[in-house]
Design an enzyme around this catalytic site. Sequence first.
Site, PDB file in Angstrom:
ATOM      1  N   PHE A 121       0.830  -1.198   0.000  1.00  0.00           N
ATOM      2  CA  PHE A 121       0.000   0.000   0.000  1.00  0.00           C
ATOM      3  C   PHE A 121       0.869   1.255   0.000  1.00  0.00           C
ATOM      4  CE2 PHE A 121       0.764  -0.606   4.519  1.00  0.00           C
ATOM      5  CZ  PHE A 121       0.796   0.666   5.073  1.00  0.00           C
ATOM      6  N   CYS A 122       0.288   2.325  -0.524  1.00  0.00           N
ATOM      7  CA  CYS A 122       0.905   3.645  -0.460  1.00  0.00           C
ATOM      8  C   CYS A 122      -0.139   4.599   0.111  1.00  0.00           C
ATOM      9  CB  CYS A 122       1.436   4.084  -1.827  1.00  0.00           C
ATOM     10  SG  CYS A 122       0.208   4.090  -3.158  1.00  0.00           S
ATOM     11  N   TRP A 123      -0.082   5.884  -0.222  1.00  0.00           N
ATOM     12  CA  TRP A 123      -0.993   6.832   0.403  1.00  0.00           C
ATOM     13  C   TRP A 123      -2.436   6.595  -0.011  1.00  0.00           C
ATOM     14  CZ3 TRP A 123      -3.123   9.443   3.820  1.00  0.00           C
ATOM     15  CH2 TRP A 123      -3.972  10.517   3.594  1.00  0.00           C
TER      16      TRP A 123
ATOM     17  N   TYR B  90      -3.457   3.788   2.248  1.00  0.00           N
ATOM     18  CA  TYR B  90      -3.599   4.124   3.663  1.00  0.00           C
ATOM     19  C   TYR B  90      -4.787   5.050   3.896  1.00  0.00           C
ATOM     20  CZ  TYR B  90      -2.741   5.994   8.299  1.00  0.00           C
ATOM     21  OH  TYR B  90      -2.903   6.382   9.611  1.00  0.00           O
TER      22      TYR B  90
ATOM     23  N   GLY C  10      -2.115   4.742  -5.374  1.00  0.00           N
ATOM     24  CA  GLY C  10      -1.762   5.359  -6.646  1.00  0.00           C
ATOM     25  C   GLY C  10      -0.505   4.800  -7.276  1.00  0.00           C
TER      26      GLY C  10
END
Length: 347
Positions: free
Chosen positions: A92-94, A121, A97
Site C-alpha cells: 500500500f501507499c498513500w 492508507y 496510486g
Amino acid sequence: MVRDINSEEALKLDIPLFVDLRAESEFTEATIPGAVNLPIFNDDERTQVGTTYHQDGPAKARWLALQIVSPKLPELAKQIDYWSRQKAVVLFCWRGGMRSRAISMICDLVGIPAYRLTGGYKAYRKMVRNYLWEQQLDREVIVLHGLTGVGKTEVIEILANHGLAAINLEALASNRGSVFGGIGLPPGPNQKMFESYLAHILWHQARFPYIVVECESRRIGRNTLPTPFIEGMRTGSHILLYDSLENRVQRLIGEYTYQGSPDLDSLSRAITSLKNRLGGEKTTELINYLYQGDLVQVTRELLVNYYDPLYHYPHGPSKEYDLCVSTQDIMAAANRIEDYLNHRYNQ
C-alpha cells in the site's frame, strides 16, 4: 499474481504483512499497526518528485520518478519475494496510486504473490475513523473504577493474559492519565496511531460481547477517546476496586520504581505543577521528602491530599456499583471479575 483487496478483506487474511511503500516520514507519522516500511522514495526523493510535478508538470515528474526508482527495483522485488514466502503481503501507499501500482506491476512480472490495498492508507484510515467515531460501540463496556493505586491496570493485564477481552488504554496511549502519567514511559502515539491500535484490538476481540477497560477521561495523555467509546463507558457495567491506603502506596511506588531508581526531577516537576491545588508550603514539603528518598510519605500525602479528594471513589464496597472487589490479593480480584464476566455472559 497481484490482486486488489480492500482494507476489511486485508485484515481478515491469515498472517497478513502490510508493506508500506511510502517515504520514511509518512510511515513514522502513522501507518497500519504491524506494517513494515519499504519506501520507493526516501523523503528527499519524494520532495524532488513533488516539486517537479508542481513546477514542470506530471510528465516530467513521472520520468524523474522512473529514474530514481529503476535502480532500486531488483532489491525491492527481492525483499517482497522473501516476505511473500512467509506471509500474505499487502502492498500500500498513500491512496493506492502510482507507488503501489508500480511495485504491483513488477511483482506481476516476476511472479511474486501479493495483494494491493485499494485506496491505500487513506482508505484504511477512513475505515478506522468510521468504525470508531461514526458507529455505536458494538459491545458492552465493563468499566473498572477505584481510587488511585488500587491496581486497576494490573487487573486488566491479568484478564487480558487470561484471554479475556480487556484493553489497557493507558498502555496504548503510553500515559497513566495524570500529571505523573508519562514519567518513565516512552512518548505516546499520535492520534492516528492511537485510533488504529484501539480499532485493531476491538476487531481482534470482536467475538466477545464485552470489553473491560479502566475508567478514563476523554483525554489520555495526548490522545482522545472516540465519543462512542466514551458513551459506551458511561452506559456500561461498573465495577469498583478498593484496597487499603498502605497497599495502594506500596503498589504505586512499585509502579514508578520497577525499572530502577525513580526520575526525581520529573517527579518534582509534576508535584510543582500541583502547587495551586496543594499550596506552596505542602508542595515544598513533598519535594523535600522526595529528594530525601521518602517515597512512602510523598505517595501517601499525594493520595490523601490530592488524588482521593479529586476522584471521590468509596474506600470500600458501595451499592452504587454492579460489583465491588477488594484488590488486597490482586490475582484473587482478577479471578473474581473473571467469574463475574463468565456468569454474566454465560461463557
